[in-house]
Design an enzyme around this catalytic site. Structure first.
Site, PDB file in Angstrom:
ATOM      1  N   ASP A   9      -1.360   0.138   4.240  1.00 16.78           N
ATOM      2  CA  ASP A   9      -0.625  -0.959   3.636  1.00 16.78           C
ATOM      3  C   ASP A   9      -0.716  -2.103   4.654  1.00 16.78           C
ATOM      4  O   ASP A   9      -1.076  -1.869   5.818  1.00 16.78           O
ATOM      5  CB  ASP A   9       0.834  -0.519   3.407  1.00 16.78           C
ATOM      6  CG  ASP A   9       1.713  -1.659   2.944  1.00 16.78           C
ATOM      7  OD1 ASP A   9       1.281  -2.428   2.074  1.00 16.78           O
ATOM      8  OD2 ASP A   9       2.845  -1.780   3.459  1.00 16.78           O
ATOM      9  N   LEU A  10      -0.387  -3.313   4.242  1.00 16.82           N
ATOM     10  CA  LEU A  10      -0.498  -4.466   5.145  1.00 16.82           C
ATOM     11  C   LEU A  10       0.848  -4.846   5.761  1.00 16.82           C
ATOM     12  O   LEU A  10       1.055  -4.740   6.964  1.00 16.82           O
ATOM     13  CB  LEU A  10      -1.084  -5.652   4.370  1.00 16.82           C
ATOM     14  CG  LEU A  10      -1.131  -7.003   5.097  1.00 16.82           C
ATOM     15  CD1 LEU A  10      -2.016  -6.925   6.333  1.00 16.82           C
ATOM     16  CD2 LEU A  10      -1.637  -8.092   4.150  1.00 16.82           C
ATOM     17  N   ASP A  11       1.764  -5.257   4.919  1.00 21.21           N
ATOM     18  CA  ASP A  11       3.022  -5.813   5.395  1.00 21.21           C
ATOM     19  C   ASP A  11       3.955  -4.733   5.940  1.00 21.21           C
ATOM     20  O   ASP A  11       4.295  -3.793   5.236  1.00 21.21           O
ATOM     21  CB  ASP A  11       3.701  -6.568   4.242  1.00 21.21           C
ATOM     22  CG  ASP A  11       4.725  -7.555   4.743  1.00 21.21           C
ATOM     23  OD1 ASP A  11       4.689  -7.867   5.937  1.00 21.21           O
ATOM     24  OD2 ASP A  11       5.560  -8.006   3.945  1.00 21.21           O
ATOM     25  N   THR A  17       4.861  -9.961   7.592  1.00 21.87           N
ATOM     26  CA  THR A  17       5.031 -11.200   6.826  1.00 21.87           C
ATOM     27  C   THR A  17       6.290 -11.096   5.972  1.00 21.87           C
ATOM     28  O   THR A  17       6.573 -11.968   5.157  1.00 21.87           O
ATOM     29  CB  THR A  17       3.800 -11.494   5.931  1.00 21.87           C
ATOM     30  OG1 THR A  17       3.582 -10.376   5.074  1.00 21.87           O
ATOM     31  CG2 THR A  17       2.556 -11.742   6.750  1.00 21.87           C
ATOM     32  N   LYS A  45      10.872  -4.269  -0.818  1.00 21.32           N
ATOM     33  CA  LYS A  45       9.788  -3.719   0.017  1.00 21.32           C
ATOM     34  C   LYS A  45       8.822  -2.899  -0.825  1.00 21.32           C
ATOM     35  O   LYS A  45       9.219  -1.979  -1.526  1.00 21.32           O
ATOM     36  CB  LYS A  45      10.383  -2.816   1.109  1.00 21.32           C
ATOM     37  CG  LYS A  45      10.318  -3.399   2.491  1.00 21.32           C
ATOM     38  CD  LYS A  45      10.706  -2.344   3.514  1.00 21.32           C
ATOM     39  CE  LYS A  45      10.438  -2.839   4.924  1.00 21.32           C
ATOM     40  NZ  LYS A  45      10.779  -1.826   5.924  1.00 21.32           N
ATOM     41  N   SER A 114      -2.738  -3.078  -0.368  1.00 17.78           N
ATOM     42  CA  SER A 114      -1.529  -3.903  -0.302  1.00 17.78           C
ATOM     43  C   SER A 114      -1.081  -4.337  -1.686  1.00 17.78           C
ATOM     44  O   SER A 114      -1.907  -4.598  -2.562  1.00 17.78           O
ATOM     45  CB  SER A 114      -1.808  -5.145   0.552  1.00 17.78           C
ATOM     46  OG  SER A 114      -0.743  -6.052   0.472  1.00 17.78           O
ATOM     47  N   ALA A 115       0.244  -4.437  -1.865  1.00 16.15           N
ATOM     48  CA  ALA A 115       0.803  -4.917  -3.136  1.00 16.15           C
ATOM     49  C   ALA A 115       0.644  -6.436  -3.253  1.00 16.15           C
ATOM     50  O   ALA A 115       0.846  -7.015  -4.310  1.00 16.15           O
ATOM     51  CB  ALA A 115       2.282  -4.551  -3.231  1.00 16.15           C
ATOM     52  N   LYS A 145       2.750  -0.259  -6.882  1.00 13.12           N
ATOM     53  CA  LYS A 145       3.523   0.796  -6.238  1.00 13.12           C
ATOM     54  C   LYS A 145       4.939   0.804  -6.823  1.00 13.12           C
ATOM     55  O   LYS A 145       5.466  -0.255  -7.104  1.00 13.12           O
ATOM     56  CB  LYS A 145       3.590   0.552  -4.728  1.00 13.12           C
ATOM     57  CG  LYS A 145       2.218   0.451  -4.046  1.00 13.12           C
ATOM     58  CD  LYS A 145       2.386  -0.072  -2.614  1.00 13.12           C
ATOM     59  CE  LYS A 145       1.041  -0.393  -1.990  1.00 13.12           C
ATOM     60  NZ  LYS A 145       1.151  -0.953  -0.645  1.00 13.12           N
ATOM     61  N   GLU A 169       2.004   3.885   5.225  1.00 17.35           N
ATOM     62  CA  GLU A 169       2.957   2.989   4.555  1.00 17.35           C
ATOM     63  C   GLU A 169       4.283   2.902   5.300  1.00 17.35           C
ATOM     64  O   GLU A 169       4.679   3.844   5.974  1.00 17.35           O
ATOM     65  CB  GLU A 169       3.258   3.520   3.142  1.00 17.35           C
ATOM     66  CG  GLU A 169       2.382   2.944   2.053  1.00 17.35           C
ATOM     67  CD  GLU A 169       2.817   1.569   1.592  1.00 17.35           C
ATOM     68  OE1 GLU A 169       3.806   1.043   2.120  1.00 17.35           O
ATOM     69  OE2 GLU A 169       2.154   1.031   0.688  1.00 17.35           O
ATOM     70  N   ASP A 170       4.979   1.767   5.118  1.00 18.97           N
ATOM     71  CA  ASP A 170       6.313   1.630   5.723  1.00 18.97           C
ATOM     72  C   ASP A 170       7.410   1.569   4.663  1.00 18.97           C
ATOM     73  O   ASP A 170       8.588   1.529   5.005  1.00 18.97           O
ATOM     74  CB  ASP A 170       6.390   0.358   6.585  1.00 18.97           C
ATOM     75  CG  ASP A 170       6.423  -0.908   5.739  1.00 18.97           C
ATOM     76  OD1 ASP A 170       7.259  -1.786   6.008  1.00 18.97           O
ATOM     77  OD2 ASP A 170       5.616  -1.009   4.792  1.00 18.97           O
TER      78      ASP A 170
END
Length: 214
Positions: A9-11, A17, A45, A114-115, A145, A169-170
């Protein structure tokens, strides 16, 4: 399992961000006459833009026309893009480049799930776009997601079966998506929150690649 790819995942995993999303969503909520706290932001999130706006409207028991809904989405995104315009490689979390280097050394593929529809723009600004073997496009999948669509799409883009991939993932919604895709789930954050994850590390920098590959 012998992993052939890590799908990130990115964020919240590679960079943060979330603060910019919070500022932009808060401005949108205020425009609607609603309060929007950091706690409210936590509930967004891992949720895509459409779902996030719907949650804000639901919280305020508001409904708007389809046209107004689209307008709010566009305005929020423009605000967010202005805020992230100055993002650069210094905004990468510590340890990310070392982690990617360790994976490359082992011949492990790297994917992005990423979403965010701005993910490609952000990774370009972070200077890591060329390190990915495949970047998933949130706009090209039917369900966001916690549905597994984006992770399955990235596995397919990498030419691999889901069981050959490890997802990182976070967010709770993201971990649910990884598990639903049939992948091993690495959580970044709190064990007490990411209860579905197979293993949890406090930060991406503390993720033990060798442990995961053995």
């Amino acid at each position: 399992m012998t992993a052939k790819a890590f799908i990130f995942d990115l964020d919240g995993v590679l960079t943060d961000t979330a603060e910019f999303h919070f500022i932009a969503w808060q401005a949108t909520a205020h425009q609607l006459g609603l309060e929007f706290t950091r706690e409210d932001n936590e509930g967004l999130k891992g949720v895509d833009r459409v779902g996030s706006l719907q949650l804000i409207l639901d919280k305020g028991q508001l409904s708007v026309s389809e046209e107004k809904f689209e307008q709010l989405l566009v305005e929020k995104n423009q605000h967010y893009l202005e805020l992230i315009n100055d993002i650069n490689p210094d905004n990468l979390f510590p340890g990310v480049l070392d982690c990617f280097a360790a994976l490359k050394e082992q011949g492990i593929k790297i994917g992005l799930a990423s979403a965010s529809k701005n993910a490609a723009f952000v990774v370009d600004k972070l200077g890591i776009a060329d390190l990915f073997d495949f970047i998933g496009d949130a706009a090209s999948v039917a369900n966001s997601k916690p549905a597994p669509d984006i992770f399955l799409s990235v596995a397919q883009g990498l030419g691999l079966s889901p069981e050959d991939c490890i997802g990182v993932e976070d967010a709770v919604a993201g971990v649910t998506a990884i598990k639903s895709a049939g992948m091993y789930a690495v959580g970044i954050g709190e064990k007490s929150v990411l209860t579905q994850a197979d293993i949890v590390f406090p930060t991406t920098g503390e993720m033990d690649v060798q442990q995961l590959l053995s």
